[in-house]
Design a protein around this motif. Structure first.
Motif, mmCIF file in Angstrom:
data_model
loop_
_atom_site.group_PDB
_atom_site.id
_atom_site.type_symbol
_atom_site.label_atom_id
_atom_site.label_comp_id
_atom_site.label_asym_id
_atom_site.label_seq_id
_atom_site.Cartn_x
_atom_site.Cartn_y
_atom_site.Cartn_z
ATOM 1 N N VAL A 118 0.824 -1.205 0.000
ATOM 2 C CA VAL A 118 0.000 0.000 0.000
ATOM 3 C C VAL A 118 0.864 1.265 0.000
ATOM 4 N N ILE A 119 2.095 1.151 0.479
ATOM 5 C CA ILE A 119 2.997 2.302 0.528
ATOM 6 C C ILE A 119 3.809 2.428 -0.752
ATOM 7 N N TYR A 120 4.351 1.293 -1.222
ATOM 8 C CA TYR A 120 5.325 1.344 -2.303
ATOM 9 C C TYR A 120 4.857 0.728 -3.624
ATOM 10 N N GLY A 121 3.886 -0.171 -3.563
ATOM 11 C CA GLY A 121 3.507 -0.923 -4.754
ATOM 12 C C GLY A 121 4.242 -2.256 -4.812
ATOM 13 N N LYS A 122 3.645 -3.222 -5.483
ATOM 14 C CA LYS A 122 4.139 -4.598 -5.468
ATOM 15 C C LYS A 122 5.549 -4.727 -6.037
ATOM 16 N N GLU A 123 5.818 -4.087 -7.190
ATOM 17 C CA GLU A 123 7.123 -4.258 -7.833
ATOM 18 C C GLU A 123 8.265 -3.731 -6.969
ATOM 19 N N GLU A 124 8.047 -2.566 -6.350
ATOM 20 C CA GLU A 124 9.110 -2.007 -5.522
ATOM 21 C C GLU A 124 9.315 -2.842 -4.262
ATOM 22 N N VAL A 125 8.250 -3.385 -3.711
ATOM 23 C CA VAL A 125 8.383 -4.252 -2.532
ATOM 24 C C VAL A 125 9.150 -5.517 -2.900
ATOM 25 N N ASP A 126 8.865 -6.090 -4.059
ATOM 26 C CA ASP A 126 9.667 -7.217 -4.547
ATOM 27 C C ASP A 126 11.141 -6.853 -4.581
ATOM 28 N N SER A 127 11.438 -5.663 -5.146
ATOM 29 C CA SER A 127 12.825 -5.216 -5.253
ATOM 30 C C SER A 127 13.470 -5.084 -3.881
ATOM 31 N N PHE A 128 12.755 -4.472 -2.932
ATOM 32 C CA PHE A 128 13.266 -4.327 -1.569
ATOM 33 C C PHE A 128 13.589 -5.690 -0.958
ATOM 34 N N PHE A 129 12.650 -6.621 -1.074
ATOM 35 C CA PHE A 129 12.817 -7.934 -0.462
ATOM 36 C C PHE A 129 14.056 -8.639 -1.010
ATOM 37 N N TYR A 130 14.210 -8.630 -2.322
ATOM 38 C CA TYR A 130 15.352 -9.333 -2.917
ATOM 39 C C TYR A 130 16.670 -8.632 -2.609
ATOM 40 N N LEU A 131 16.663 -7.304 -2.558
ATOM 41 C CA LEU A 131 17.877 -6.586 -2.168
ATOM 42 C C LEU A 131 18.300 -6.955 -0.751
ATOM 43 N N LEU A 132 17.326 -7.052 0.132
ATOM 44 C CA LEU A 132 17.633 -7.340 1.536
ATOM 45 C C LEU A 132 18.154 -8.760 1.733
ATOM 46 N N ILE A 133 17.535 -9.734 1.082
ATOM 47 C CA ILE A 133 18.022 -11.116 1.291
ATOM 48 C C ILE A 133 19.393 -11.325 0.642
ATOM 49 N N GLU A 134 19.653 -10.582 -0.421
ATOM 50 C CA GLU A 134 20.992 -10.677 -1.008
ATOM 51 C C GLU A 134 22.017 -10.003 -0.102
ATOM 52 N N HIS A 135 21.647 -8.824 0.411
ATOM 53 C CA HIS A 135 22.574 -8.058 1.248
ATOM 54 C C HIS A 135 22.871 -8.767 2.569
ATOM 55 N N TYR A 136 21.837 -9.243 3.242
ATOM 56 C CA TYR A 136 22.016 -9.812 4.580
ATOM 57 C C TYR A 136 22.339 -11.305 4.581
ATOM 58 N N PHE A 137 21.772 -12.041 3.622
ATOM 59 C CA PHE A 137 21.900 -13.501 3.660
ATOM 60 C C PHE A 137 22.656 -14.076 2.469
ATOM 61 N N ASP A 138 23.092 -13.199 1.551
ATOM 62 C CA ASP A 138 23.808 -13.649 0.351
ATOM 63 C C ASP A 138 22.981 -14.647 -0.456
ATOM 64 N N LEU A 139 21.693 -14.373 -0.562
ATOM 65 C CA LEU A 139 20.787 -15.231 -1.323
ATOM 66 C C LEU A 139 20.394 -14.546 -2.624
ATOM 67 N N GLU A 140 20.482 -15.257 -3.729
ATOM 68 C CA GLU A 140 20.098 -14.709 -5.021
ATOM 69 C C GLU A 140 18.576 -14.551 -5.105
ATOM 70 N N ARG A 141 18.128 -13.637 -5.971
ATOM 71 C CA ARG A 141 16.698 -13.340 -6.056
ATOM 72 C C ARG A 141 15.871 -14.523 -6.559
ATOM 73 N N PHE A 142 16.507 -15.461 -7.240
ATOM 74 C CA PHE A 142 15.767 -16.617 -7.756
ATOM 75 C C PHE A 142 15.744 -17.790 -6.765
ATOM 76 N N ILE A 143 16.209 -17.565 -5.530
ATOM 77 C CA ILE A 143 16.357 -18.659 -4.576
ATOM 78 C C ILE A 143 15.024 -19.359 -4.285
ATOM 79 N N LEU A 144 13.926 -18.603 -4.237
ATOM 80 C CA LEU A 144 12.633 -19.213 -3.908
ATOM 81 C C LEU A 144 12.095 -20.076 -5.049
ATOM 82 N N ALA A 145 12.539 -19.802 -6.264
ATOM 83 C CA ALA A 145 12.146 -20.660 -7.385
ATOM 84 C C ALA A 145 12.829 -22.024 -7.287
ATOM 85 N N ILE A 146 14.043 -22.003 -6.724
ATOM 86 C CA ILE A 146 14.823 -23.238 -6.595
ATOM 87 C C ILE A 146 14.498 -23.964 -5.291
#
Length: 289
Positions: free
Chosen positions: A16-44
């Protein structure tokens, strides 16, 4: 907790604040930054579970995003010119438009054979001079800023990125008092600046995450004198550029012609007003006669 469940919580809380696409971007940036996980990790690994310590980190970031804190401040870094710069509340977050300005310089000087002298006026995080130093062989690069807090960030980025920029504490608006110093009394091949240019009347167009979390000192100018920093930079450059030296400025998109006239009045030649990727007048270049 399942990582995909956390992603769903991000969307429930933030869409509701940012929109779906930007929230996706935030989530993937954070898991890569903090956990070293690639954005496609949930597909695998759709059933991937993170531990309690990781949950604390990711939910803290979620809380800060709900308060509209910039993602770069949450992570402490911003990507610019293929480099990761440390950023905090004392410096502007580097923008794509500024990267376009830097790439303009690099395109113009990619075949330069002499060791260039470069000054960045209003350096903030140091992203402009450090990027130039990393991409131009043997360049002698200086950056100045009035903010001692910003200079601390710039110096740390200089160290972390193994650059060789010299930073100076100086006020763009009173450089005539500073030019007794050897560094500022020399001649330069390039002067570049992204000074404050947002008029107070334009605040309504800006997002609250910028107004509330980035330094006003580096953003805003009075409505009655919106080009005061540009006048100072142009006057200095007119005196301290070598013959055929180049001045590059990031500008207010609404004041392109006015900025162009500043350069014309100071006898710059071959003045070029350039649009950014969004089609806005955002950069200007002039060559000293």
């Amino acid at each position: 907790m399942l990582l995909k469940e956390i992603k769903n919580i991000f969307h429930a809380e933030l869409d509701v604040i940012y929109g779906k696409e930007e929230v996706d971007s935030f989530f993937y940036l954070l898991i890569e930054h903090y956990f070293d996980l690639e954005r496609f990790i949930l597909a695998i690994q759709p059933e991937l579970v993170i531990d309690k310590a990781q949950e604390i980190v990711i939910f803290k970031a979620l809380s800060e995003l709900k308060l509209e804190k910039p993602i770069q401040h949450i992570m402490g870094t911003a990507h610019f010119m293929d480099l990761d710069f440390m950023v905090n509340k004392h410096v502007l977050i580097p923008r794509p438009e500024t990267e376009e300005l830097v790439r303009w310089v690099l395109d113009d000087f990619k075949t330069a054979t002499n060791a260039l002298t470069i000054l960045d006026m209003g350096t903030g995080s140091g992203c402009i001079p450090i990027s130039l130093d990393k991409n131009l062989t043997d360049a002698k690069v200086l950056g100045l800023d009035i903010s001692t807090d910003a200079l601390k960030v710039a110096e740390e980025n200089n160290r972390l990125l193994n650059a060789d920029v010299k930073f100076l504490h100086a006020d763009i608006l009173s450089l005539e008092k500073e030019t007794s110093t050897k560094e500022l009394n020399q001649k330069f091949d390039i002067v570049i600046s992204n000074p404050p240019y947002v008029r107070e009347l334009e605040k309504a167009e800006m997002q609250s995450n910028v107004i509330d979390h980035e330094p006003s000192l580096a953003l805003f100018v009075p409505d009655e004198d919106p080009l005061k920093f540009y006048s100072a930079v142009v006057n200095y450059a007119a005196e301290h550029l070598n013959e055929n030296g180049c001045l590059y400025l990031e500008i207010n998109q609404y004041l392109g012609e006015e900025t162009k006239h500043l350069l014309l009045d100071s006898n710059f030649k071959t003045i070029e007003l350039k649009k950014d990727m969004f089609g806005n007048d955002r950069m200007i270049k002039g060559i000293k006669k």
